[in-house]
Motif scaffolding. Structure first.
Motif, PDB file in Angstrom:
ATOM      1  N   THR A 142     -70.807  -4.342   3.868  1.00 43.64           N
ATOM      2  CA  THR A 142     -69.933  -4.449   2.698  1.00 43.64           C
ATOM      3  C   THR A 142     -68.484  -4.606   3.130  1.00 43.64           C
ATOM      4  N   THR A 143     -68.088  -3.859   4.147  1.00 48.40           N
ATOM      5  CA  THR A 143     -66.730  -3.953   4.684  1.00 48.40           C
ATOM      6  C   THR A 143     -66.466  -5.336   5.255  1.00 48.40           C
ATOM      7  N   CYS A 144     -67.439  -5.896   5.950  1.00 44.94           N
ATOM      8  CA  CYS A 144     -67.306  -7.252   6.507  1.00 44.94           C
ATOM      9  C   CYS A 144     -67.144  -8.287   5.399  1.00 44.94           C
ATOM     10  N   ILE A 145     -67.956  -8.177   4.370  1.00 44.09           N
ATOM     11  CA  ILE A 145     -67.909  -9.124   3.260  1.00 44.09           C
ATOM     12  C   ILE A 145     -66.550  -9.069   2.571  1.00 44.09           C
ATOM     13  N   ASP A 146     -66.030  -7.857   2.396  1.00 42.38           N
ATOM     14  CA  ASP A 146     -64.713  -7.691   1.785  1.00 42.38           C
ATOM     15  C   ASP A 146     -63.627  -8.307   2.666  1.00 42.38           C
ATOM     16  N   TYR A 147     -63.741  -8.097   3.971  1.00 42.81           N
ATOM     17  CA  TYR A 147     -62.758  -8.648   4.919  1.00 42.81           C
ATOM     18  C   TYR A 147     -62.790 -10.184   4.879  1.00 42.81           C
ATOM     19  N   ILE A 148     -63.981 -10.741   4.870  1.00 38.23           N
ATOM     20  CA  ILE A 148     -64.120 -12.208   4.844  1.00 38.23           C
ATOM     21  C   ILE A 148     -63.506 -12.776   3.573  1.00 38.23           C
ATOM     22  N   TYR A 149     -63.741 -12.124   2.453  1.00 41.90           N
ATOM     23  CA  TYR A 149     -63.170 -12.596   1.193  1.00 41.90           C
ATOM     24  C   TYR A 149     -61.645 -12.589   1.258  1.00 41.90           C
ATOM     25  N   ALA A 150     -61.071 -11.500   1.774  1.00 43.04           N
ATOM     26  CA  ALA A 150     -59.615 -11.357   1.790  1.00 43.04           C
ATOM     27  C   ALA A 150     -58.940 -12.260   2.813  1.00 43.04           C
ATOM     28  N   HIS A 151     -59.680 -12.681   3.846  1.00 38.57           N
ATOM     29  CA  HIS A 151     -59.093 -13.478   4.937  1.00 38.57           C
ATOM     30  C   HIS A 151     -59.739 -14.858   5.051  1.00 38.57           C
ATOM     31  N   ILE A 152     -60.260 -15.361   3.932  1.00 41.71           N
ATOM     32  CA  ILE A 152     -61.061 -16.586   3.977  1.00 41.71           C
ATOM     33  C   ILE A 152     -60.279 -17.779   4.511  1.00 41.71           C
ATOM     34  N   LYS A 153     -58.976 -17.811   4.346  1.00 38.95           N
ATOM     35  CA  LYS A 153     -58.206 -18.969   4.827  1.00 38.95           C
ATOM     36  C   LYS A 153     -57.917 -18.896   6.326  1.00 38.95           C
ATOM     37  N   GLU A 154     -58.268 -17.787   6.960  1.00 35.02           N
ATOM     38  CA  GLU A 154     -58.018 -17.614   8.390  1.00 35.02           C
ATOM     39  C   GLU A 154     -59.259 -17.973   9.205  1.00 35.02           C
ATOM     40  N   ARG A 155     -59.075 -18.082  10.497  1.00 40.19           N
ATOM     41  CA  ARG A 155     -60.210 -18.255  11.395  1.00 40.19           C
ATOM     42  C   ARG A 155     -60.771 -16.862  11.687  1.00 40.19           C
ATOM     43  N   ILE A 156     -62.006 -16.620  11.264  1.00 37.96           N
ATOM     44  CA  ILE A 156     -62.613 -15.296  11.398  1.00 37.96           C
ATOM     45  C   ILE A 156     -63.747 -15.358  12.417  1.00 37.96           C
ATOM     46  N   THR A 157     -63.761 -14.410  13.332  1.00 36.21           N
ATOM     47  CA  THR A 157     -64.817 -14.357  14.348  1.00 36.21           C
ATOM     48  C   THR A 157     -65.589 -13.046  14.235  1.00 36.21           C
ATOM     49  N   ILE A 158     -66.739 -13.002  14.867  1.00 37.01           N
ATOM     50  CA  ILE A 158     -67.527 -11.773  14.890  1.00 37.01           C
ATOM     51  C   ILE A 158     -66.763 -10.673  15.606  1.00 37.01           C
ATOM     52  N   GLU A 159     -65.920 -11.057  16.572  1.00 42.20           N
ATOM     53  CA  GLU A 159     -65.108 -10.071  17.276  1.00 42.20           C
ATOM     54  C   GLU A 159     -64.085  -9.429  16.343  1.00 42.20           C
ATOM     55  N   ASP A 160     -63.510 -10.242  15.442  1.00 40.63           N
ATOM     56  CA  ASP A 160     -62.573  -9.696  14.454  1.00 40.63           C
ATOM     57  C   ASP A 160     -63.262  -8.657  13.578  1.00 40.63           C
ATOM     58  N   LEU A 161     -64.467  -8.988  13.130  1.00 38.40           N
ATOM     59  CA  LEU A 161     -65.207  -8.091  12.250  1.00 38.40           C
ATOM     60  C   LEU A 161     -65.665  -6.836  12.995  1.00 38.40           C
ATOM     61  N   ALA A 162     -66.051  -7.011  14.244  1.00 35.58           N
ATOM     62  CA  ALA A 162     -66.483  -5.864  15.045  1.00 35.58           C
ATOM     63  C   ALA A 162     -65.327  -4.884  15.239  1.00 35.58           C
ATOM     64  N   GLN A 163     -64.168  -5.415  15.533  1.00 29.02           N
ATOM     65  CA  GLN A 163     -62.994  -4.557  15.712  1.00 29.02           C
ATOM     66  C   GLN A 163     -62.634  -3.850  14.414  1.00 29.02           C
TER      67      GLN A 163
END
Length: 253
Positions: A142-163
């Motif tokens: 759920t936290t990842c999904i929220d992060y992706i929604y808020a940062h959708i215009k950025e380049r998002i990696t699995i490392e970003d989400l893991a951190q």
């Protein structure tokens, strides 16, 4: 002291005139229906014009239009926070709330405000209905999904989400696939394409502007990913779906 005295005088007057607020049970049922995604209940409530009723409703302004606007804002605030508590992405909920409250600024008739209220609660309810069907998602996902929604215009990696979640990239990748049925990278691409579809429908930004805004490596890469997900090029999608009524000339991303 004068304010306190005024309050006691008003409270005594209301008691003498037997001005009582209606029980909160009915409101609680309504708010629970929104947060649970119960479209049938909410549609019925809107059809019965419950929001337009004045009996037992607090008077927040002597101006009837301002009064109902205040009630609209209060309702939106309750709905927003209840939906967040029930799993809606926080940023999505607040942006949705801001959108409808800003729309309220331009309305000046009782019926228009009631109609906007109905659109607002049905919008929240529809989104919650989808979430309820997808219930069972763990807190990290759920936290990842929220992060992706808020940062959708950025380049998002699995490392970003893991951190961000405090988990290892390999574990988070497996957990995300297990709970959502898709990989992290596919989910991010899907959400970027959904955002691109909105931009193509409602705005007049060029393909290169959309590609840059959503952090695709190039316009050609954007076109290829878009075609993979939708079965058509962005240009064809725009030709089919674009609405001139929503075209926002000169707007900035």
């Amino acid at each position: 002291m004068e304010l306190l005295q005024e309050w006691y005088m008003q409270e005594t007057k209301d008691s003498e005139e037997e001005k009582f607020h209606r029980p909160i049970g009915e409101e609680r049922l309504f708010f629970n229906a929104v947060s649970n995604g119960d479209l049938e209940f909410v549609r019925r409530n809107c059809k019965q014009k419950k929001f337009a009723e004045t009996d037992g409703v607090g008077i927040l302004s002597r101006d009837p239009i301002v009064n109902i606007k205040y009630h609209f804002v209060i309702t939106t605030a309750f709905v927003t926070r209840l939906c967040i508590d029930s799993g809606m992405e926080m940023e999505q909920a607040f942006r949705l709330s801001d959108f409808y409250i800003l729309k309220l600024d331009n309305l000046h008739t009782h019926q228009d405000i009631v109609d906007l209220h109905d659109q607002m609660v049905l919008d929240f309810t529809g989104k919650m209905r989808i979430l309820v069907k997808q219930s069972g998602t763990s807190k990290p996902i759920t936290t990842c999904i929220d992060y992706i929604y808020a940062h959708i215009k950025e380049r998002i990696t699995i490392e970003d989400l893991a951190q961000y979640t405090g988990l290892s990239a390999s574990y988070l990748s497996r957990l995300f696939k297990k709970e959502t049925g898709v990989s992290v990278s596919d989910y991010i691409r899907e959400k970027k394409i959904e955002k691109a579809q909105h931009l193509l429908k409602f705005c007049n930004f060029s393909l290169i502007e959309i590609a840059n805004y959503l952090s695709f490596s190039s316009q050609s890469h954007f076109i290829q990913i878009f075609k993979d997900f939708t079965g058509m090029t962005p240009k064809k999608y725009r030709d089919i779906h674009a609405s001139s009524a929503w075209n926002i000339t000169g707007s900035k991303l």
